[in-house]
Scaffold this active site. Structure first.
Site, mmCIF file in Angstrom:
data_model
loop_
_atom_site.group_PDB
_atom_site.id
_atom_site.type_symbol
_atom_site.label_atom_id
_atom_site.label_comp_id
_atom_site.label_asym_id
_atom_site.label_seq_id
_atom_site.Cartn_x
_atom_site.Cartn_y
_atom_site.Cartn_z
ATOM 1 N N LYS A 179 2.748 0.528 -9.866
ATOM 2 C CA LYS A 179 2.523 -0.197 -8.654
ATOM 3 C C LYS A 179 3.348 0.387 -7.650
ATOM 4 O O LYS A 179 4.348 0.468 -7.751
ATOM 5 C CB LYS A 179 2.648 -1.908 -8.819
ATOM 6 C CG LYS A 179 2.024 -2.516 -7.455
ATOM 7 C CD LYS A 179 2.378 -4.026 -7.624
ATOM 8 C CE LYS A 179 2.070 -4.582 -6.200
ATOM 9 N NZ LYS A 179 2.198 -6.296 -6.319
ATOM 10 N N PRO A 235 7.449 1.876 -0.953
ATOM 11 C CA PRO A 235 7.141 2.860 -1.842
ATOM 12 C C PRO A 235 8.071 3.888 -2.586
ATOM 13 O O PRO A 235 9.152 3.931 -2.098
ATOM 14 C CB PRO A 235 6.309 3.828 -0.756
ATOM 15 C CG PRO A 235 6.087 2.755 0.585
ATOM 16 C CD PRO A 235 7.162 1.910 0.357
ATOM 17 N N ASN A 236 7.642 4.597 -3.540
ATOM 18 C CA ASN A 236 8.447 5.628 -4.383
ATOM 19 C C ASN A 236 9.615 4.880 -4.918
ATOM 20 O O ASN A 236 10.625 5.498 -5.184
ATOM 21 C CB ASN A 236 8.886 6.583 -3.409
ATOM 22 C CG ASN A 236 7.550 7.381 -2.867
ATOM 23 O OD1 ASN A 236 6.723 7.870 -3.448
ATOM 24 N ND2 ASN A 236 7.593 7.789 -1.326
ATOM 25 N N ARG A 237 9.722 3.645 -5.101
ATOM 26 C CA ARG A 237 10.669 2.839 -5.663
ATOM 27 C C ARG A 237 11.966 2.855 -4.941
ATOM 28 O O ARG A 237 12.923 2.643 -5.386
ATOM 29 C CB ARG A 237 11.041 3.386 -7.320
ATOM 30 C CG ARG A 237 9.849 3.176 -8.206
ATOM 31 C CD ARG A 237 9.648 1.918 -8.408
ATOM 32 N NE ARG A 237 8.589 1.535 -9.305
ATOM 33 C CZ ARG A 237 7.340 1.466 -9.323
ATOM 34 N NH1 ARG A 237 6.919 1.372 -8.191
ATOM 35 N NH2 ARG A 237 6.476 1.217 -10.328
ATOM 36 N N LEU A 238 11.898 3.255 -3.722
ATOM 37 C CA LEU A 238 12.844 3.337 -2.701
ATOM 38 C C LEU A 238 13.047 1.705 -1.911
ATOM 39 O O LEU A 238 12.636 2.014 -0.734
ATOM 40 C CB LEU A 238 12.869 4.401 -1.641
ATOM 41 C CG LEU A 238 13.126 5.768 -2.385
ATOM 42 C CD1 LEU A 238 12.725 6.975 -1.271
ATOM 43 C CD2 LEU A 238 14.320 6.077 -3.109
#
Length: 214
Positions: free
Chosen positions: A9, A190-193
């Site tokens: 996700k 986003p991007n797990r950041l």
């Protein structure tokens, strides 16, 4: 074995920047709580996980309902003789966590728990429906019982016993208030950041604010 490693996700609903936050974590918690409530998608915004250190040496977490929060702390109610209650009375260091998936947010609170005043517990108990009051009297929470029928039978006995009588709070049931020493706000990105902002209570009761790596 079911492989769920491909579940993915992208978190893109909001952000949490230092320019957006107050000096006090309770103010930010209040803001987030009402934003989630207004946004919808969460059945019980006040549902939170309480993690304790058990008497058996194992940590344990369970979901309870937050009933009040202020600068003093976060309040929930339980049976003091339950597994949870005994664990807290033995070791008051607890962790509370909220996961509000609809807005991709978490809040994690470390703190020290103590019993609320008897007046506060009495007032909340009096506000509950009669069925919930009788349930609190009936249930030896966390103890082994013979069957569901046993609960139903005992409840009927109490309903008869307390018909047209005031239902008084039992002494072993009441509130805990968790006084926070650390509060972390997690906003999915986003991007797990992800954005992670942590408030740490200082000796002068001010809060130190830090950004943590996602």
């Amino acid at each position: 074995m079911k492989d769920i490693s491909n579940y993915r996700k992208s978190y893109e609903k909001s952000e949490l920047l230092e320019s957006m936050i107050p000096e006090d974590p309770i103010n930010l918690f209040n803001r987030w709580f009402h934003e989630v409530e207004d946004f919808g998608g969460v059945d019980e915004v006040n549902a939170m996980t309480v993690a304790t250190n058990g008497l058996d040496g194992f940590p344990k977490s369970r979901v309870v309902l937050l009933k009040k929060f202020s600068e003093e702390g976060f309040i929930f109610y339980t049976n003091y003789n339950s597994e949870k209650g005994k664990a807290i009375l033995n070791n008051p260091k607890v962790c509370l966590s909220f996961f509000w998936h609809s807005m991709e947010r978490q809040v994690i609170i470390k703190g020290n728990a103590e019993k609320t005043s008897q007046i506060l517990s009495d007032n909340y108990f009096d506000s509950r429906p009669d069925g919930s009051k009788l349930g609190a009297i009936l249930s030896n929470q966390s103890e082994v019982i013979p069957s569901r029928d046993y609960l139903e039978t005992e409840l009927k006995k109490l309903e008869t016993e307390f018909e047209n009588k005031p239902i008084i709070r039992p002494e072993n049931w009441g509130g805990f208030i968790v006084n926070p020493v650390e509060v972390e706000f997690w906003q999915g990105r986003p991007n797990r950041l992800h954005d992670r902002i942590r408030y740490l209570l200082q000796d002068d009761y001010s809060w130190k604010i830090e950004r943590m790596a996602p």
